[in-house]
Motif scaffolding. Structure first.
Motif, short mmCIF file in Angstrom:
data_model
loop_
_atom_site.label_atom_id
_atom_site.label_comp_id
_atom_site.label_asym_id
_atom_site.label_seq_id
_atom_site.Cartn_x
_atom_site.Cartn_y
_atom_site.Cartn_z
N ARG A 1 17.01 -2.63 5.36
CA ARG A 1 18.02 -1.57 5.29
C ARG A 1 19.32 -2.00 5.95
O ARG A 1 20.42 -1.76 5.42
CB ARG A 1 17.49 -0.29 5.92
N ALA A 2 19.22 -2.65 7.10
CA ALA A 2 20.42 -3.08 7.81
C ALA A 2 21.21 -4.10 6.99
O ALA A 2 22.44 -4.04 6.93
CB ALA A 2 20.03 -3.68 9.16
N ALA A 3 20.51 -5.02 6.35
CA ALA A 3 21.19 -6.01 5.52
C ALA A 3 21.90 -5.33 4.35
O ALA A 3 23.05 -5.67 4.01
CB ALA A 3 20.19 -7.05 5.01
N GLY A 4 21.24 -4.35 3.73
CA GLY A 4 21.86 -3.64 2.62
C GLY A 4 23.09 -2.86 3.04
O GLY A 4 24.11 -2.86 2.34
N GLU A 5 23.02 -2.21 4.19
CA GLU A 5 24.17 -1.46 4.68
C GLU A 5 25.34 -2.38 5.03
O GLU A 5 26.51 -1.95 4.97
CB GLU A 5 23.76 -0.64 5.91
N ALA A 6 25.04 -3.64 5.35
CA ALA A 6 26.09 -4.61 5.67
C ALA A 6 26.63 -5.31 4.43
O ALA A 6 27.56 -6.12 4.54
CB ALA A 6 25.57 -5.64 6.67
N GLY A 7 26.05 -5.02 3.25
CA GLY A 7 26.59 -5.56 2.02
C GLY A 7 25.70 -6.48 1.23
O GLY A 7 26.11 -7.01 0.19
N ALA A 8 24.44 -6.69 1.65
CA ALA A 8 23.53 -7.55 0.89
C ALA A 8 23.16 -6.88 -0.43
O ALA A 8 23.00 -5.65 -0.50
CB ALA A 8 22.28 -7.85 1.70
N LEU A 9 22.99 -7.70 -1.47
CA LEU A 9 22.55 -7.19 -2.76
C LEU A 9 21.09 -6.77 -2.73
O LEU A 9 20.66 -5.93 -3.52
CB LEU A 9 22.75 -8.26 -3.84
N GLY A 10 20.34 -7.38 -1.87
CA GLY A 10 18.92 -7.09 -1.71
C GLY A 10 18.34 -8.08 -0.72
O GLY A 10 18.93 -9.13 -0.46
N THR A 11 17.20 -7.73 -0.15
CA THR A 11 16.56 -8.59 0.84
C THR A 11 15.07 -8.68 0.53
O THR A 11 14.46 -7.69 0.11
CB THR A 11 16.76 -8.04 2.26
N VAL A 12 14.51 -9.88 0.72
CA VAL A 12 13.11 -10.10 0.41
C VAL A 12 12.44 -10.86 1.56
O VAL A 12 13.10 -11.49 2.38
CB VAL A 12 12.94 -10.92 -0.89
N LEU A 13 11.13 -10.77 1.58
CA LEU A 13 10.32 -11.62 2.45
C LEU A 13 10.32 -13.01 1.83
O LEU A 13 9.99 -13.17 0.65
CB LEU A 13 8.91 -11.05 2.53
N SER A 14 10.70 -14.01 2.60
CA SER A 14 10.75 -15.38 2.08
C SER A 14 9.36 -15.99 2.12
O SER A 14 8.79 -16.21 3.19
CB SER A 14 11.71 -16.23 2.91
N GLY A 15 8.80 -16.23 0.94
CA GLY A 15 7.44 -16.74 0.87
C GLY A 15 6.48 -15.78 1.55
O GLY A 15 6.52 -14.57 1.33
N ALA A 16 5.62 -16.33 2.41
CA ALA A 16 4.68 -15.50 3.15
C ALA A 16 5.29 -14.99 4.45
O ALA A 16 4.64 -14.28 5.21
CB ALA A 16 3.42 -16.30 3.45
N GLY A 17 6.56 -15.35 4.73
CA GLY A 17 7.23 -14.90 5.93
C GLY A 17 6.97 -15.82 7.11
O GLY A 17 6.30 -16.83 6.99
N PRO A 18 7.54 -15.46 8.27
CA PRO A 18 8.21 -14.19 8.57
C PRO A 18 9.72 -14.17 8.28
O PRO A 18 10.37 -13.19 8.59
CB PRO A 18 7.97 -14.05 10.07
N CYS A 19 10.29 -15.26 7.74
CA CYS A 19 11.73 -15.23 7.43
C CYS A 19 12.03 -14.16 6.40
O CYS A 19 11.25 -13.92 5.46
CB CYS A 19 12.18 -16.59 6.88
N LEU A 20 13.17 -13.51 6.57
CA LEU A 20 13.67 -12.53 5.60
C LEU A 20 14.96 -13.06 5.02
O LEU A 20 15.84 -13.52 5.76
CB LEU A 20 13.89 -11.18 6.28
#
Length: 317
Positions: free
Chosen positions: A244-263
């Motif tokens: 949500r924070a990334a979207g409010e800052a202007g991201a088109l969308g955010t995903v879990l990268s692979g199995a994570g924990p990177c976003l």
């Protein structure tokens, strides 16, 4: 025959891209480098710098060496080359969902293949890499670069590699903890509701169409997932708050990268929102007691390649 060395550069990768569980992936401009010398005498020598130094095994368990051995065996050259000098310079974070194991596998295969005269083409390297990794979603973009769609039928792997018709940028939040892929897979259910399967089929189709047509607005609706992210969220404190924070800052969308924990947050060239998105992701993680570093990355377009080939050796082989 004189022993010689070769250097390989392999990109980090992000798999799944939301709904494309175990099928979609992309390569990013974050790299591991391998300098490899095959030796006729048995014995292994390691020099590991950067990510994973002190944690990566420096013996026959090393995944780079295991990959090299498999390729030599399939080429019937394992009796000729029985050892190696392996120098690794790693920038891809270890066990964070950015394809560190795939990069190691592909580096070993690519380097050994080049040193024995490239008996295997990239499609054959893909099959070997998938055999080791267990699935192609990370190894495919590491080999081909760009974005990849991979399918497996029995032991046969097909990969379609392409470049989106938009200049993608990625803001990656790297939490300060490891998440082994095995643990992230253990939380997934054996079956899923039909509605969730339909949800993901539609999102994958929409995402690929948006990439191919360069339709940026559709990305905002194409990066959601119902098959793996909801189950893995409990392993990553504050994951949806970071989304949500990334979207409010202007991201088109955010995903879990692979199995994570990177976003991984998506943005496009020219919007200059990366710094703000990164700060927002860090702050959201911090509210859950998690420290996170930030990487600003772009799409790699070359995939694994030789970086010190002689004039008579094709660099893209």
């Amino acid at each position: 025959m004189a022993e010689r060395s070769i250097r390989v550069r392999v990109p980090g990768t992000s798999a799944n891209l939301g709904a494309g569980f175990d099928t979609l992936g992309l390569a990013c401009n974050l790299y591991n480098e391998l300098e490899l010398t095959l030796t006729h005498a048995p014995g292994l020598t390691f020099d590991i710098q950067g990510e994973g130094a002190g944690r990566i095994p420096e013996d026959e368990r090393n995944i780079v060496w295991r990959s090299i051995r498999l390729l030599l065996e399939r080429a019937h050259r394992d009796r000729e080359y029985r050892g190696a000098v392996i120098k690794m310079k790693n920038d891809v974070p270890l066990s964070r969902g950015l394809g560190s194991s795939a990069a190691a596998i592909v580096a070993g295969l690519k380097g050994a293949n080049a040193l024995i005269g490239n008996p295997f083409n990239r499609r054959e390297i893909l099959h070997l890499a998938t055999e080791i990794e267990g699935h192609p979603d990370n190894v495919a973009p590491a080999i081909f670069g760009g974005c990849t769609i991979s399918t497996v039928k029995g032991r046969h792997v097909d990969t379609f590699a392409f470049f989106p018709r938009m200049q993608l940028h990625f803001v990656v939040a790297v939490p300060d903890f490891y998440l082994p892929t095995k643990k992230a897979r253990e939380v997934l259910p054996d079956t899923v509701p039909r509605a969730d399967a339909i949800f993901n089929v539609g999102r994958v189709a929409l995402l690929v169409a948006a990439f191919m047509k360069g339709n940026v607005p559709f990305l905002r609706h194409a990066l959601d997932d119902a098959l793996h992210q909801p189950y893995r969220a409990k392993l990553i404190p504050g994951m949806y708050d970071v989304f949500r924070a990334a979207g409010e800052a202007g991201a088109l969308g955010t995903v879990l990268s692979g199995a994570g924990p990177c976003l991984l947050a998506f943005t496009i060239d020219g919007e200059h929102r990366e710094a703000a998105i990164g700060r927002a992701m860090q702050q959201a993680f911090a509210q859950h007691g998690v420290k996170a570093g930030i990487l600003q990355l772009g799409l790699d377009t070359k995939g694994a390649h030789i970086i010190n080939a002689r004039p008579d050796e094709p660099k893209g082989a």
